[in-house]
Design a protein around this motif. Structure first.
Motif, PDB file in Angstrom:
ATOM      1  N   GLN A 107       1.062  -1.209  -0.084  1.00 38.41           N
ATOM      2  CA  GLN A 107       0.063  -0.043  -0.086  1.00 38.41           C
ATOM      3  C   GLN A 107       0.882   1.253   0.048  1.00 38.41           C
ATOM      4  N   ARG A 108       1.846   1.275   0.890  1.00 36.77           N
ATOM      5  CA  ARG A 108       2.880   2.322   1.011  1.00 36.77           C
ATOM      6  C   ARG A 108       3.641   2.521  -0.264  1.00 36.77           C
ATOM      7  N   LEU A 109       4.162   1.542  -0.820  1.00 38.89           N
ATOM      8  CA  LEU A 109       5.097   1.323  -2.215  1.00 38.89           C
ATOM      9  C   LEU A 109       4.145   2.279  -3.245  1.00 38.89           C
ATOM     10  N   LYS A 110       2.824   1.729  -3.295  1.00 37.43           N
ATOM     11  CA  LYS A 110       2.203   2.178  -4.512  1.00 37.43           C
ATOM     12  C   LYS A 110       1.644   3.574  -4.307  1.00 37.43           C
ATOM     13  N   ALA A 111       1.481   3.931  -2.972  1.00 40.53           N
ATOM     14  CA  ALA A 111       1.097   5.551  -2.808  1.00 40.53           C
ATOM     15  C   ALA A 111       2.332   6.351  -3.384  1.00 40.53           C
ATOM     16  N   GLU A 112       3.532   5.852  -2.814  1.00 37.41           N
ATOM     17  CA  GLU A 112       4.548   6.713  -2.939  1.00 37.41           C
ATOM     18  C   GLU A 112       5.232   6.795  -4.601  1.00 37.41           C
ATOM     19  N   ALA A 113       4.959   5.722  -5.160  1.00 43.23           N
ATOM     20  CA  ALA A 113       5.564   5.385  -6.579  1.00 43.23           C
ATOM     21  C   ALA A 113       4.362   4.803  -7.403  1.00 43.23           C
ATOM     22  N   PRO A 114       3.365   5.822  -7.775  1.00 45.47           N
ATOM     23  CA  PRO A 114       2.147   5.375  -8.643  1.00 45.47           C
ATOM     24  C   PRO A 114       2.782   4.697 -10.097  1.00 45.47           C
ATOM     25  N   GLY A 115       2.123   4.093 -10.717  1.00 48.75           N
ATOM     26  CA  GLY A 115       2.400   3.640 -11.778  1.00 48.75           C
ATOM     27  C   GLY A 115       2.065   4.273 -13.046  1.00 48.75           C
ATOM     28  N   TRP A 116       1.992   3.772 -14.294  1.00 41.64           N
ATOM     29  CA  TRP A 116       1.560   4.487 -15.469  1.00 41.64           C
ATOM     30  C   TRP A 116       0.328   5.200 -15.361  1.00 41.64           C
ATOM     31  N   LEU A 117       0.507   6.500 -15.679  1.00 42.68           N
ATOM     32  CA  LEU A 117      -0.763   7.611 -15.572  1.00 42.68           C
ATOM     33  C   LEU A 117      -1.289   7.805 -14.101  1.00 42.68           C
ATOM     34  N   GLY A 118      -0.657   7.410 -13.321  1.00 42.66           N
ATOM     35  CA  GLY A 118      -0.832   7.898 -11.829  1.00 42.66           C
ATOM     36  C   GLY A 118      -1.784   6.631 -11.277  1.00 42.66           C
ATOM     37  N   THR A 119      -1.630   5.471 -11.906  1.00 44.46           N
ATOM     38  CA  THR A 119      -2.411   4.468 -11.271  1.00 44.46           C
ATOM     39  C   THR A 119      -1.829   3.880 -10.024  1.00 44.46           C
ATOM     40  N   ARG A 120      -2.477   3.450  -9.165  1.00 40.31           N
ATOM     41  CA  ARG A 120      -1.595   2.631  -8.013  1.00 40.31           C
ATOM     42  C   ARG A 120      -1.712   1.225  -8.127  1.00 40.31           C
ATOM     43  N   ALA A 121      -2.590   0.584  -8.551  1.00 46.11           N
ATOM     44  CA  ALA A 121      -2.661  -0.882  -8.712  1.00 46.11           C
ATOM     45  C   ALA A 121      -1.375  -1.246  -9.362  1.00 46.11           C
ATOM     46  N   ILE A 122      -0.940  -2.595  -8.950  1.00 42.01           N
ATOM     47  CA  ILE A 122       0.075  -3.281  -9.532  1.00 42.01           C
ATOM     48  C   ILE A 122      -0.482  -3.932 -10.464  1.00 42.01           C
ATOM     49  N   LYS A 123      -0.040  -4.152 -11.899  1.00 44.04           N
ATOM     50  CA  LYS A 123      -0.746  -4.743 -13.046  1.00 44.04           C
ATOM     51  C   LYS A 123      -0.101  -6.243 -13.059  1.00 44.04           C
ATOM     52  N   TRP A 124       1.006  -6.586 -12.432  1.00 41.21           N
ATOM     53  CA  TRP A 124       1.356  -8.105 -12.896  1.00 41.21           C
ATOM     54  C   TRP A 124       2.304  -8.372 -11.855  1.00 41.21           C
ATOM     55  N   ASN A 125       2.822  -9.612 -11.604  1.00 35.07           N
ATOM     56  CA  ASN A 125       4.037 -10.025 -11.127  1.00 35.07           C
ATOM     57  C   ASN A 125       5.241  -9.441 -11.374  1.00 35.07           C
ATOM     58  N   PHE A 126       6.180  -9.358 -10.634  1.00 35.86           N
ATOM     59  CA  PHE A 126       7.550  -8.885 -10.610  1.00 35.86           C
ATOM     60  C   PHE A 126       7.530  -7.275 -11.048  1.00 35.86           C
ATOM     61  N   THR A 127       6.522  -6.509 -10.417  1.00 36.20           N
ATOM     62  CA  THR A 127       6.584  -5.159 -10.224  1.00 36.20           C
ATOM     63  C   THR A 127       7.678  -4.864  -9.174  1.00 36.20           C
ATOM     64  N   LYS A 128       8.608  -3.844  -9.443  1.00 36.65           N
ATOM     65  CA  LYS A 128       9.783  -3.617  -8.520  1.00 36.65           C
ATOM     66  C   LYS A 128       9.652  -2.351  -7.972  1.00 36.65           C
ATOM     67  N   PHE A 129       9.953  -2.078  -6.894  1.00 36.80           N
ATOM     68  CA  PHE A 129      10.072  -0.972  -6.160  1.00 36.80           C
ATOM     69  C   PHE A 129      11.498  -0.630  -5.565  1.00 36.80           C
ATOM     70  N   LEU A 130      12.169   0.408  -6.107  1.00 28.97           N
ATOM     71  CA  LEU A 130      13.293   0.887  -5.607  1.00 28.97           C
ATOM     72  C   LEU A 130      13.427   1.786  -4.557  1.00 28.97           C
ATOM     73  N   VAL A 131      13.999   1.398  -3.314  1.00 21.78           N
ATOM     74  CA  VAL A 131      13.825   2.229  -1.949  1.00 21.78           C
ATOM     75  C   VAL A 131      15.146   2.758  -1.615  1.00 21.78           C
ATOM     76  N   ALA A 132      15.254   4.061  -1.356  1.00 25.99           N
ATOM     77  CA  ALA A 132      16.371   4.664  -0.986  1.00 25.99           C
ATOM     78  C   ALA A 132      16.918   4.260   0.589  1.00 25.99           C
ATOM     79  N   ARG A 133      18.104   4.540   0.827  1.00 27.26           N
ATOM     80  CA  ARG A 133      18.583   4.014   2.244  1.00 27.26           C
ATOM     81  C   ARG A 133      17.736   4.652   3.342  1.00 27.26           C
ATOM     82  N   ASP A 134      17.171   5.753   3.021  1.00 28.18           N
ATOM     83  CA  ASP A 134      16.365   6.462   3.987  1.00 28.18           C
ATOM     84  C   ASP A 134      14.873   6.097   4.066  1.00 28.18           C
ATOM     85  N   GLY A 135      14.682   5.093   3.186  1.00 33.57           N
ATOM     86  CA  GLY A 135      13.321   4.933   3.343  1.00 33.57           C
ATOM     87  C   GLY A 135      12.286   5.421   2.236  1.00 33.57           C
TER      88      GLY A 135
END
Length: 161
Positions: A107-135
């Motif tokens: 929920q948090r990852l999707k809110a902070e890094a929305p997908g294409w055109l601002g969508t929040r839903a994850i569309k499929w397996n192997f969606t990846k989120f890169l998170v900085a050292r500070d979170g």
């Protein structure tokens, strides 16, 4: 509340301390065993082995929400990942990434890094989120994005102090 404060569990249901990963660059991925992108587990393992000494961790969360492509238990997924792809990065509890039952981390990852055109839903397996050292969530990558597509952003994140 920091992303590192979200409660997560191991495949055995034991608490996993995300706070211990503060200061590390994370790549959080929803993974599956029977997906056309499953071979990315090998790429993710290679990235992990190459960069872990610089403070990089991959966290894989098995998910069965997309065409039921990960029907096994989280423990069975761990055995599969190790056997088929030599996975040594942390594999976590089986989760949902969309809908009412979505895991709070996703929920948090999707809110902070929305997908294409601002969508929040994850569309499929192997969606990846890169998170900085500070979170901070730095970037969202789609299922087709392999290791090569992420390398520049990963290197930049690893170089941040």
């Amino acid at each position: 509340m920091s992303l590192h404060d979200v409660e997560c569990h191991t495949p055995q249901g034991e608490p996993f301390n995300l706070r211990a990963l503060r200061g590390q660059v994370l790549l959080v991925v929803n993974v599956a065993s029977q997906c056309g992108f499953t071979s990315q587990l090998g790429e993710l393992e290679a990235l992990y082995r190459e960069h872990r000494e610089r403070g990089f961790t991959v966290l894989g969360f098995p998910c069965n929400q997309f065409a039921k492509q990960s029907p096994e238990s989280a423990e069975q997924f761990c055995a599969f990942g190790e056997r088929q792809f030599g996975v040594t990065f942390p594999l976590m509890e089986k989760v949902e990434v969309n809908g009412r039952g979505a895991h709070p981390l996703f929920q948090r990852l999707k809110a902070e890094a929305p997908g294409w055109l601002g969508t929040r839903a994850i569309k499929w397996n192997f969606t990846k989120f890169l998170v900085a050292r500070d979170g901070r969530v730095l970037k969202r990558f789609g299922p087709r994005d392999g290791a090569a597509a992420m390398l520049t952003d990963l290197e930049r994140a690893l170089d941040e102090t």
